[in-house]
Design an enzyme around this catalytic site. Sequence first.
Site, PDB file in Angstrom:
ATOM      1  N   SER A  47       0.736  -1.267  -0.146  1.00  0.00           N
ATOM      2  CA  SER A  47       0.078   0.112   0.041  1.00  0.00           C
ATOM      3  C   SER A  47       0.846   1.081  -0.061  1.00  0.00           C
ATOM      4  O   SER A  47       0.466   2.508  -0.227  1.00  0.00           O
ATOM      5  CB  SER A  47      -0.973  -0.099   1.077  1.00  0.00           C
ATOM      6  OG  SER A  47      -0.143   0.005   2.307  1.00  0.00           O
ATOM      7  N   HIS A  48       2.030   1.090   0.176  1.00  0.00           N
ATOM      8  CA  HIS A  48       3.140   2.238   0.117  1.00  0.00           C
ATOM      9  C   HIS A  48       4.183   2.122  -1.003  1.00  0.00           C
ATOM     10  O   HIS A  48       5.311   2.846  -0.901  1.00  0.00           O
ATOM     11  CB  HIS A  48       3.721   2.691   1.517  1.00  0.00           C
ATOM     12  CG  HIS A  48       2.538   3.133   2.335  1.00  0.00           C
ATOM     13  ND1 HIS A  48       2.071   2.500   3.347  1.00  0.00           N
ATOM     14  CD2 HIS A  48       2.047   4.338   2.200  1.00  0.00           C
ATOM     15  CE1 HIS A  48       1.172   3.142   3.687  1.00  0.00           C
ATOM     16  NE2 HIS A  48       1.281   4.307   3.578  1.00  0.00           N
ATOM     17  N   HIS A 120       2.952  13.892   3.487  1.00  0.00           N
ATOM     18  CA  HIS A 120       3.379  12.555   4.047  1.00  0.00           C
ATOM     19  C   HIS A 120       2.775  11.439   3.261  1.00  0.00           C
ATOM     20  O   HIS A 120       1.282  11.327   4.044  1.00  0.00           O
ATOM     21  CB  HIS A 120       3.458  12.657   5.428  1.00  0.00           C
ATOM     22  CG  HIS A 120       4.494  11.659   5.783  1.00  0.00           C
ATOM     23  ND1 HIS A 120       4.101   9.953   5.583  1.00  0.00           N
ATOM     24  CD2 HIS A 120       5.343  11.537   6.902  1.00  0.00           C
ATOM     25  CE1 HIS A 120       5.105   9.446   6.251  1.00  0.00           C
ATOM     26  NE2 HIS A 120       5.963   9.952   7.002  1.00  0.00           N
ATOM     27  N   ALA A 123       4.782   5.317   4.676  1.00  0.00           N
ATOM     28  CA  ALA A 123       4.962   4.534   5.832  1.00  0.00           C
ATOM     29  C   ALA A 123       5.954   5.455   6.829  1.00  0.00           C
ATOM     30  O   ALA A 123       6.929   6.100   6.395  1.00  0.00           O
ATOM     31  CB  ALA A 123       5.446   3.286   5.765  1.00  0.00           C
ATOM     32  N   GLY A 187      -4.532   3.064   2.445  1.00  0.00           N
ATOM     33  CA  GLY A 187      -4.362   2.086   1.285  1.00  0.00           C
ATOM     34  C   GLY A 187      -4.832   0.919   0.999  1.00  0.00           C
ATOM     35  O   GLY A 187      -4.978   0.261   0.205  1.00  0.00           O
ATOM     36  N   GLU A 188      -4.771   0.191   2.454  1.00  0.00           N
ATOM     37  CA  GLU A 188      -5.208  -0.887   2.334  1.00  0.00           C
ATOM     38  C   GLU A 188      -6.725  -1.433   1.765  1.00  0.00           C
ATOM     39  O   GLU A 188      -6.924  -2.276   0.928  1.00  0.00           O
ATOM     40  CB  GLU A 188      -5.377  -1.910   3.706  1.00  0.00           C
ATOM     41  CG  GLU A 188      -3.818  -1.993   4.198  1.00  0.00           C
ATOM     42  CD  GLU A 188      -3.150  -3.079   3.387  1.00  0.00           C
ATOM     43  OE1 GLU A 188      -3.876  -4.041   2.829  1.00  0.00           O
ATOM     44  OE2 GLU A 188      -1.998  -3.056   3.341  1.00  0.00           O
ATOM     45  N   LEU A 307       7.916 -10.875  17.045  1.00  0.00           N
ATOM     46  CA  LEU A 307       8.169  -9.457  17.470  1.00  0.00           C
ATOM     47  C   LEU A 307       7.692  -8.687  16.217  1.00  0.00           C
ATOM     48  O   LEU A 307       7.783  -9.125  15.096  1.00  0.00           O
ATOM     49  CB  LEU A 307       9.691  -9.040  17.495  1.00  0.00           C
ATOM     50  CG  LEU A 307      10.389  -9.815  18.453  1.00  0.00           C
ATOM     51  CD1 LEU A 307      11.809  -9.692  18.390  1.00  0.00           C
ATOM     52  CD2 LEU A 307       9.914  -9.355  19.958  1.00  0.00           C
TER      53      LEU A 307
HETATM   54  P1  NDP Z   1      -0.568  -3.361  10.210  1.00  0.00           P
HETATM   55  O1  NDP Z   1      -1.774  -3.318  11.140  1.00  0.00           O
HETATM   56  O2  NDP Z   1      -0.187  -4.074   9.274  1.00  0.00           O
HETATM   57  O3  NDP Z   1       0.776  -3.565  11.219  1.00  0.00           O
HETATM   58  C1  NDP Z   1       1.028  -2.606  12.329  1.00  0.00           C
HETATM   59  C2  NDP Z   1       2.172  -3.215  12.986  1.00  0.00           C
HETATM   60  O4  NDP Z   1       1.816  -4.172  13.837  1.00  0.00           O
HETATM   61  C3  NDP Z   1       3.405  -3.567  12.074  1.00  0.00           C
HETATM   62  O5  NDP Z   1       4.464  -2.957  12.839  1.00  0.00           O
HETATM   63  C4  NDP Z   1       3.453  -4.783  12.452  1.00  0.00           C
HETATM   64  O6  NDP Z   1       4.553  -5.349  12.044  1.00  0.00           O
HETATM   65  C5  NDP Z   1       2.887  -5.225  13.777  1.00  0.00           C
HETATM   66  N1  NDP Z   1       2.121  -6.713  13.755  1.00  0.00           N
HETATM   67  C6  NDP Z   1       1.367  -6.929  12.964  1.00  0.00           C
HETATM   68  N2  NDP Z   1       0.951  -8.357  13.217  1.00  0.00           N
HETATM   69  C7  NDP Z   1       1.608  -8.620  14.418  1.00  0.00           C
HETATM   70  C8  NDP Z   1       1.693  -9.640  15.173  1.00  0.00           C
HETATM   71  N3  NDP Z   1       0.934 -10.747  14.980  1.00  0.00           N
HETATM   72  N4  NDP Z   1       2.762  -9.624  16.143  1.00  0.00           N
HETATM   73  C9  NDP Z   1       3.279  -8.531  16.455  1.00  0.00           C
HETATM   74  N5  NDP Z   1       3.294  -7.433  15.502  1.00  0.00           N
HETATM   75  C10 NDP Z   1       2.709  -7.477  14.597  1.00  0.00           C
HETATM   76  O7  NDP Z   1      -0.455  -1.749   9.790  1.00  0.00           O
HETATM   77  P2  NDP Z   1      -1.179  -0.552   9.351  1.00  0.00           P
HETATM   78  O8  NDP Z   1      -2.360  -1.107   8.556  1.00  0.00           O
HETATM   79  O9  NDP Z   1      -1.944  -0.014  10.678  1.00  0.00           O
HETATM   80  O10 NDP Z   1      -0.278   0.574   8.871  1.00  0.00           O
HETATM   81  C11 NDP Z   1       0.243   0.285   7.644  1.00  0.00           C
HETATM   82  C12 NDP Z   1       1.403   1.412   7.259  1.00  0.00           C
HETATM   83  O11 NDP Z   1       0.404   2.576   6.818  1.00  0.00           O
HETATM   84  C13 NDP Z   1       2.109   1.921   8.398  1.00  0.00           C
HETATM   85  O12 NDP Z   1       3.475   1.825   8.024  1.00  0.00           O
HETATM   86  C14 NDP Z   1       1.561   3.410   8.483  1.00  0.00           C
HETATM   87  O13 NDP Z   1       3.000   4.073   8.800  1.00  0.00           O
HETATM   88  C15 NDP Z   1       1.225   3.742   7.259  1.00  0.00           C
HETATM   89  N6  NDP Z   1       0.257   4.824   7.045  1.00  0.00           N
HETATM   90  C16 NDP Z   1       0.847   6.004   6.799  1.00  0.00           C
HETATM   91  C17 NDP Z   1      -0.259   7.045   6.698  1.00  0.00           C
HETATM   92  C18 NDP Z   1       0.086   8.473   6.409  1.00  0.00           C
HETATM   93  O14 NDP Z   1      -0.769   9.404   6.183  1.00  0.00           O
HETATM   94  N7  NDP Z   1       1.453   8.702   5.921  1.00  0.00           N
HETATM   95  C19 NDP Z   1      -1.553   6.884   7.378  1.00  0.00           C
HETATM   96  C20 NDP Z   1      -1.940   5.730   7.908  1.00  0.00           C
HETATM   97  C21 NDP Z   1      -1.048   4.491   7.829  1.00  0.00           C
HETATM   98  P3  NDP Z   1       4.934  -6.297  10.740  1.00  0.00           P
HETATM   99  O15 NDP Z   1       5.248  -5.153   9.745  1.00  0.00           O
HETATM  100  O16 NDP Z   1       6.155  -6.999  11.135  1.00  0.00           O
HETATM  101  O17 NDP Z   1       3.774  -7.142  10.232  1.00  0.00           O
END
Ligand code: NDP
Length: 344
Positions: A47-48, A120, A123, A187-188, A307
């Site tokens: 998504s990014h 911005h 991610a 984005g998702e 982690l």
């Molecule tokens: P996710 O819900 O996919 O993941 C959130 C965090 O939780 C990640 O660090 C992920 O690590 C961790 N995680 C997920 N599953 C587990 C698990 N089972 N155990 C431990 N940790 C876990 O992300 P979001 O959908 O909330 O966000 C996605 C991206 O979108 C982010 O990078 C965010 O910065 C970006 N974003 C940007 C915006 C902007 O305006 N610029 C606005 C909103 C979001 P891992 O990656 O290892 O799965």
Amino acid sequence: MDDILRLELSELRSLALEALLGVGCSRDQADAIAEAVTRAEGDGAHSHGLFRVPFYARVIRESEAVPDARPVLRELAPGVIQIDGGMGFAPLAHRVGLPELVRRARSQGIAALALRNVFHIGALWHEVEALTSEGLVGLAFTTSISHIPPAGGARPLYGTNPMAFGWPRAKGPPVIFDQASSASARGEILLHQRAGKPLPEGWAVGPDGAPTTDPAEALAGAQLPFGGYKGASIALMVELLAGALIGDLFSFESAERDRAGIEVGPGGEFVIALDPGRCLAERSPADQAAHAERLFQRILDDGEARLPGQRRYEARARSQKEGVEVPRALAEEVRALARGARGA
Ligand code: NDP
């Protein structure tokens, strides 16, 4: 013809770079964005990734974004610096500001970066990982535009406001989480729409306030915060840190500036860096690091748990070896931008 294309990361980066130059970015802006997009794709954060390049093109065409902006750095206090992004994109502002943030955190023990006037679209873990790779603890926060209602409310007010946290480790990759305040990133939802897939339950409500799994309904309605009122409070905190605190816009104010309805506006970001060795007196930094490792080991000893960040590091290792798969139609769309055929 196969719908999926396999690309080396270097090929993907060139594709993105040429497209961004084709739509009017300066070389510095284009290079920084291409790097961010490539890292996202390589880490499995589609998504990014490349998917965002046509979106950058649209932002350049339809918003106040300045694709050749040069970020300007100012000291606000010994431990606080400001970058004025000049309405350019965040990745170049990070390139200018993060090395200075690292220097300040080392000299002050803690330092902050107030990033103003940027678009911005990416991610947050990039900036946090830039800090952990220097042995620092990092936190980052950014607003977006109104997509989630306040606790108990019905109308979108907060952005999907992500925050990220990173802890450096001597051996192994840093522990980093990077998460939106909403149940999912915007984005998702767009990717589900593009793929014609329904959303998981609990991500969104439609314009009528009823829960929905239809991406179009969700985009027209509101996204839900994660964890109900708790996620809404995190979104509120992010509004204050990346908005009021640093003199930038709240998400609803960014939304008002988004006259073309492209779902992105100018805004701010707040980044904090801590030198862990400067946060204790009685124990050595080695003890401190070993103490953190005890916690990580307990998490892993659970057997089922992992982690945060691990999925990304695995994806990174795979894509560095095997490249990445991207939809052929998307690659063609990006290639057309490189030829100067502007489109979104
Ligand atoms: P996710 O819900 O996919 O993941 C959130 C965090 O939780 C990640 O660090 C992920 O690590 C961790 N995680 C997920 N599953 C587990 C698990 N089972 N155990 C431990 N940790 C876990 O992300 P979001 O959908 O909330 O966000 C996605 C991206 O979108 C982010 O990078 C965010 O910065 C970006 N974003 C940007 C915006 C902007 O305006 N610029 C606005 C909103 C979001 P891992 O990656 O290892 O799965």
